[in-house]
Design a protein around this motif. Sequence first.
Motif, PDB file in Angstrom:
ATOM      1  N   HIS A   1       0.909  -1.125  -0.216  1.00 49.05           N
ATOM      2  CA  HIS A   1      -0.062  -0.147  -0.124  1.00 49.05           C
ATOM      3  C   HIS A   1       0.782   1.142   0.202  1.00 49.05           C
ATOM      4  O   HIS A   1       1.517   0.895   0.852  1.00 49.05           O
ATOM      5  N   ASN A   2       0.311   2.502  -0.944  1.00 50.44           N
ATOM      6  CA  ASN A   2       1.204   3.525  -1.385  1.00 50.44           C
ATOM      7  C   ASN A   2       2.615   3.118  -0.958  1.00 50.44           C
ATOM      8  O   ASN A   2       3.397   3.825  -1.245  1.00 50.44           O
ATOM      9  N   GLY A   3       2.992   2.113  -2.111  1.00 55.11           N
ATOM     10  CA  GLY A   3       4.583   2.018  -2.096  1.00 55.11           C
ATOM     11  C   GLY A   3       5.363   1.571  -1.307  1.00 55.11           C
ATOM     12  O   GLY A   3       6.558   1.418  -1.008  1.00 55.11           O
ATOM     13  N   ALA A   4       5.093   1.114  -0.052  1.00 61.77           N
ATOM     14  CA  ALA A   4       5.684   0.561   1.048  1.00 61.77           C
ATOM     15  C   ALA A   4       6.257  -1.073   0.728  1.00 61.77           C
ATOM     16  O   ALA A   4       5.792  -1.461  -0.029  1.00 61.77           O
ATOM     17  N   LEU A   5       7.437  -1.184   1.175  1.00 60.07           N
ATOM     18  CA  LEU A   5       7.882  -2.129   0.530  1.00 60.07           C
ATOM     19  C   LEU A   5       8.205  -3.366   2.102  1.00 60.07           C
ATOM     20  O   LEU A   5       8.153  -2.898   3.579  1.00 60.07           O
ATOM     21  N   GLY A   6       7.873  -4.873   1.285  1.00 56.59           N
ATOM     22  CA  GLY A   6       8.050  -5.683   2.779  1.00 56.59           C
ATOM     23  C   GLY A   6       8.978  -5.742   3.181  1.00 56.59           C
ATOM     24  O   GLY A   6       9.857  -5.057   2.789  1.00 56.59           O
ATOM     25  N   ARG A   7       8.643  -6.620   4.554  1.00 55.05           N
ATOM     26  CA  ARG A   7       9.989  -6.583   4.938  1.00 55.05           C
ATOM     27  C   ARG A   7      10.990  -8.155   4.713  1.00 55.05           C
ATOM     28  O   ARG A   7      11.756  -7.875   4.879  1.00 55.05           O
ATOM     29  N   ARG A   8      10.227  -9.216   4.098  1.00 53.06           N
ATOM     30  CA  ARG A   8      10.437 -10.641   3.520  1.00 53.06           C
ATOM     31  C   ARG A   8      10.253 -10.523   2.804  1.00 53.06           C
ATOM     32  O   ARG A   8       8.837  -9.758   2.077  1.00 53.06           O
ATOM     33  N   ASN A   9      10.861 -11.671   1.808  1.00 55.11           N
ATOM     34  CA  ASN A   9      10.744 -12.084   0.791  1.00 55.11           C
ATOM     35  C   ASN A   9       9.092 -13.207   1.066  1.00 55.11           C
ATOM     36  O   ASN A   9       9.178 -14.001   1.392  1.00 55.11           O
ATOM     37  N   PRO A  10       8.280 -12.771   0.248  1.00 55.50           N
ATOM     38  CA  PRO A  10       6.090 -13.406   0.028  1.00 55.50           C
ATOM     39  C   PRO A  10       6.586 -15.064   0.140  1.00 55.50           C
ATOM     40  O   PRO A  10       8.074 -15.403  -1.251  1.00 55.50           O
ATOM     41  N   PRO A  11       6.709 -15.929   0.931  1.00 57.43           N
ATOM     42  CA  PRO A  11       6.531 -17.673   0.020  1.00 57.43           C
ATOM     43  C   PRO A  11       5.661 -17.815  -0.334  1.00 57.43           C
ATOM     44  O   PRO A  11       4.423 -17.251  -0.327  1.00 57.43           O
ATOM     45  N   THR A  12       6.414 -18.928  -1.471  1.00 59.73           N
ATOM     46  CA  THR A  12       5.436 -19.204  -2.336  1.00 59.73           C
ATOM     47  C   THR A  12       3.951 -20.427  -1.162  1.00 59.73           C
ATOM     48  O   THR A  12       4.159 -19.848  -0.790  1.00 59.73           O
ATOM     49  N   LEU A  13       2.578 -19.369  -1.866  1.00 58.24           N
ATOM     50  CA  LEU A  13       1.715 -20.559  -1.686  1.00 58.24           C
ATOM     51  C   LEU A  13       1.771 -22.160  -1.571  1.00 58.24           C
ATOM     52  O   LEU A  13       0.644 -22.400  -1.277  1.00 58.24           O
TER      53      LEU A  13
END
Length: 305
Positions: A92-104
């Motif tokens: 949201h609003n360009g915020a970068l996540g902290r960790r790599n999104p794990p595969t689902l």
Amino acid sequence: PAFAPDETPRDRLRAAYAGPPSSWPAPWVDPGVGFVELGARDLPPQGPPTDIELGRRLFLERRWSAGGDISCASCHDPALGHTVRTPVATGHNGALGRRNPPTLIGVEARPRLDWDGRSPSLPARVPAPLIDPTEMGGARLDDALDRLKDDAAYAELTPERAGAALSAYVASLDRPTRFDRFARGEAAALTDQQVEGLHLFRTKARCATCHMGPTLTDEGFHNLGLSAFGEPGQDLGRHAATGALADAGAFRTPSLRHVADTAPYGHAGLFPTLEAMIGLYDRGGGEVWIRNAADAAQPLRRAAA
């Protein structure tokens, strides 16, 4: 008895792995490891097709997000192994996540989800991104549902119905692999080089110490020395979920099913290729940090990897 791969012709390896997994050469694992033999995964029963289809639509639905621009697929792209090709995702609003999104893929089989294991189940985890200010930007799940209420296709959607449908969709993602076919007796499913790699994986390389069983994970949490302790990017992993000192720097062992489709690798997405990830293990991991119980002024210190 086990034999060293560099001393064994490939035809001998073929013969050694021609039978069921229970007949394969003994694995090389550390004493005390509760090893579970590799094998074909029995995929979970599929949910009702109507639930799976609704879940698929909701997974792609951007109106879930506060800005109307982010869907579940933005961070777990179906075309990219249900993850992204960047180290972290953009929310949201360009915020970068902290960790790599794990595969689902296969997450319905995990006893705990997330890199730090904070989520106890898939249904519990599904709504979380909707109300995360840095992911989809919502404050309440009901607000997300309100954004869909004018669409007749979602007229009877409730939080419970949405969660069940999304869970049914995610649980439908895993597919049989070449290794599944090989483990069930289809010898031609793996090349000679891949059979050699399988033997290395189970023996000399010791990968199966943590990546074991049909899901290729011990479901444990391990410290590979990648917590970036004391640096701006510090991430203490499992410790954030449990507060336990022993969990500092430990992250969940990911499943290796479909792993070739899910780059980059590691909790921070630091490794763009499998070769790079294997290189970390080959050098003995990163820098491991542990508690110095003898000196309260220095609560954590570096230890040899």
